[in-house]
Write a protein that holds these residues in place. Structure first.
Motif, PDB file in Angstrom:
ATOM      1  N   ILE A 115       0.716  -1.134   0.022  1.00  0.00           N
ATOM      2  CA  ILE A 115      -0.016  -0.070  -0.095  1.00  0.00           C
ATOM      3  C   ILE A 115       0.823   1.205   0.201  1.00  0.00           C
ATOM      4  CG2 ILE A 115      -1.649   1.176   1.293  1.00  0.00           C
ATOM      5  CD1 ILE A 115      -2.441  -1.412   2.624  1.00  0.00           C
ATOM      6  N   PRO A 116       0.615   1.916  -0.949  1.00  0.00           N
ATOM      7  CA  PRO A 116       1.568   3.277  -0.992  1.00  0.00           C
ATOM      8  C   PRO A 116       1.204   4.168  -0.009  1.00  0.00           C
ATOM      9  CG  PRO A 116       0.275   3.180  -2.942  1.00  0.00           C
ATOM     10  CD  PRO A 116      -0.017   1.995  -2.148  1.00  0.00           C
ATOM     11  N   ASN A 117       2.171   4.838   0.632  1.00  0.00           N
ATOM     12  CA  ASN A 117       1.761   6.033   1.745  1.00  0.00           C
ATOM     13  C   ASN A 117       2.160   7.394   0.964  1.00  0.00           C
ATOM     14  OD1 ASN A 117       1.725   7.716   3.953  1.00  0.00           O
ATOM     15  ND2 ASN A 117       2.949   6.207   5.265  1.00  0.00           N
ATOM     16  N   MET A 118       1.081   7.960   0.721  1.00  0.00           N
ATOM     17  CA  MET A 118       1.205   9.068   0.052  1.00  0.00           C
ATOM     18  C   MET A 118       0.903  10.442   0.794  1.00  0.00           C
ATOM     19  SD  MET A 118       1.707   7.635  -2.579  1.00  0.00           S
ATOM     20  CE  MET A 118       1.885   9.124  -3.757  1.00  0.00           C
ATOM     21  N   ILE A 119       1.280  10.294   2.111  1.00  0.00           N
ATOM     22  CA  ILE A 119       1.121  11.301   3.151  1.00  0.00           C
ATOM     23  C   ILE A 119       2.456  12.179   3.248  1.00  0.00           C
ATOM     24  CG2 ILE A 119       0.720  11.849   5.597  1.00  0.00           C
ATOM     25  CD1 ILE A 119      -1.455  10.606   4.577  1.00  0.00           C
ATOM     26  N   PRO A 120       2.606  13.284   2.769  1.00  0.00           N
ATOM     27  CA  PRO A 120       3.895  14.096   2.750  1.00  0.00           C
ATOM     28  C   PRO A 120       4.712  14.082   4.159  1.00  0.00           C
ATOM     29  CG  PRO A 120       2.246  15.538   1.903  1.00  0.00           C
ATOM     30  CD  PRO A 120       1.490  14.165   2.372  1.00  0.00           C
ATOM     31  N   ASP A 169       5.147  11.716   6.076  1.00  0.00           N
ATOM     32  CA  ASP A 169       5.634  10.272   5.982  1.00  0.00           C
ATOM     33  C   ASP A 169       6.819  10.164   5.093  1.00  0.00           C
ATOM     34  OD1 ASP A 169       2.690   8.398   7.094  1.00  0.00           O
ATOM     35  OD2 ASP A 169       3.961   9.944   8.171  1.00  0.00           O
TER      36      ASP A 169
END
Lengths: 106, 325
Positions: free
Chosen positions: A88-93, A95
């Protein structure tokens, strides 16, 4: 299934075998399968490349590049890398990792 | 005329972020001995918002909401069934029926967490496709062998895009639970999971046919930003659909609903999930969310057209819908 119980030792091993198979068949089967697949407990799920068509960097809205070695999505323009955790790609800037800073540190 | 003026004044009050829950808190404190102390941020430059009946700074709200859902993620589905007595399934089914997705539709489910909407969407589209195929097969049985052989290439043509659902959530735990559910059901084709912020979506413009957010938008810190992002990622002609708890219209039902929410739900939360505070936040956040008309204005402000809402279960839940034209 019912070997001749000739002595106490046979009886004990039989009892243990029955217990393993009846009481905990799931664990037994899992251990069985794991022995075949080898030491692959860390199987990282593959990243779905078709997601790359829709995913962009949330900050600059530009396309991303998938790096299979570090398992990250990289925005070369801004120099940030978004991790992919369990497929699952984590697209929170917050992180994301800054690549340029690491290069400067080196 | 008077009605619209009143609504305009209410909007101005909302925009200036005055804390109107203090009076409500005073009323309810009689029946409730368990209250958090109000946060006082006199030195903050950032704006204040509400976290249930508390006032917190905006960045605090995001962190606390994250913690709430991190705690409840494992028991989320069970709690939903217990709290709504299974009715949440009907609400979500109604959302899908109103959506009526066509084969090839691209769905973005924001705050989708455990994936309920995405699963239903994929089921719906697949069932429709199967029904269509069955109808075609039935009609083909009356044709001559030449007509049938001519139609073979058109059946196998994969030029049309497959329908696909992308589930986006800010909380990794909820997505993990959702992914496990999907693996358990054996659904993997056409389903993707992304960790992302609803206020800053990691998607390009004009990508999706349908944007849904079910029971998630009241947890977003800046709702207007989330609505603007929704407008951005939708294709022209795309539909925005939002399921959210709202104001109950019937006063008798409202009393029963209030009693049920404040007396029973946190207790259920403690018994089943072992977390009183998270479910206390849940029922408070429902009360702080704007009502049907106000939320409709917010959606129109963001730039959506033909905005309408449908009350479900007497106003307990409202389904808002708007189009990007």
């Amino acid at each position: 299934m019912f070997p001749a119980l000739t002595g106490p030792r046979e009886a004990l091993t039989h009892a243990l075998r029955v217990r393993l198979l009846c009481v905990n068949p799931v664990a037994f089967a899992a251990a069985f399968v794991r022995s075949f697949t080898g030491a692959k407990d860390e199987r990282p799920p593959p990243f779905d490349a078709s997601l790359l068509r829709v995913l962009v960097c949330p900050l600059s809205k530009k396309a991303l590049r998938y790096d299979a070695q570090t398992n990250e999505l990289i925005n070369d323009e801004l120099g940030i890398a978004y991790p992919v955790v369990h497929g699952i790609p984590n697209m929170i800037p917050q992180d994301a990792r800054l690549i340029q800073k690491e290069v400067d540190a080196q | 005329m008077a009605v619209s003026m009143r609504l305009l004044v209410r909007r101005l009050i909302r925009l200036s972020h005055r804390n109107v829950a203090v009076s409500r808190a005073a009323v309810l404190s009689r029946s409730h001995c368990h209250w958090e102390p109000l946060f006082c941020r006199s030195f903050s430059d950032d704006r204040n918002t509400h976290f249930g009946f508390e006032t917190v700074s905006e960045e605090d709200k995001a962190k606390r909401v994250y913690k709430v859902f991190e705690n409840v993620a494992q028991k989320y589905d069970i709690m939903n069934d217990a709290m709504s007595l299974g009715i949440h399934r009907l609400w979500k089914d109604m959302l899908l029926h109103a959506m009526h997705p066509q084969p090839g539709a691209q769905l973005l489910d924001v705050a989708g967490g455990t994936g309920d909407i995405a699963f239903r969407f994929l089921d719906y589209v697949r069932t429709q496709q199967e029904q269509k195929r069955r109808r075609e097969a039935r009609s083909m049985q009356l044709q001559s062998w030449q007509e049938i052989s001519n139609s073979y290439p058109t059946i196998d043509e994969g030029g049309r895009q497959e329908s696909r659902a992308v589930v986006c959530d800010i909380n990794k735990e909820m997505l993990k639970v959702g992914k496990e559910k999907a693996d358990g059901k054996g659904i993997s084709a056409g389903l993707s999971w992304v960790v992302g912020d609803a206020e800053e979506l990691p998607f390009d413009d004009d990508q999706f046919d349908i944007y849904t957010i079910a029971f998630g938008i009241r947890n977003v810190t800046r709702i207007d930003q989330a609505l603007q992002e929704a407008l951005r990622v939708l294709k022209p002609g795309g539909r925005f659909m939002c399921l959210e708890f709202s104001k109950v219209t019937n006063p008798v039902l409202a009393r029963i609903y209030d009693a049920y929410s404040f007396q029973l739900i946190p207790v259920l939360g403690e018994v089943i999930a072992g977390d009183w505070k998270s479910y206390q936040y849940l029922v408070e956040s429902i009360r702080r969310f704007p009502d049907q008309e106000e939320f409709k204005y917010m959606i129109e402000d963001a730039g959506f057209y033909c905005v309408q809402y449908f009350n479900l279960t007497g106003g307990v839940v409202a389904l808002h819908s708007g189009f990007k034209l």
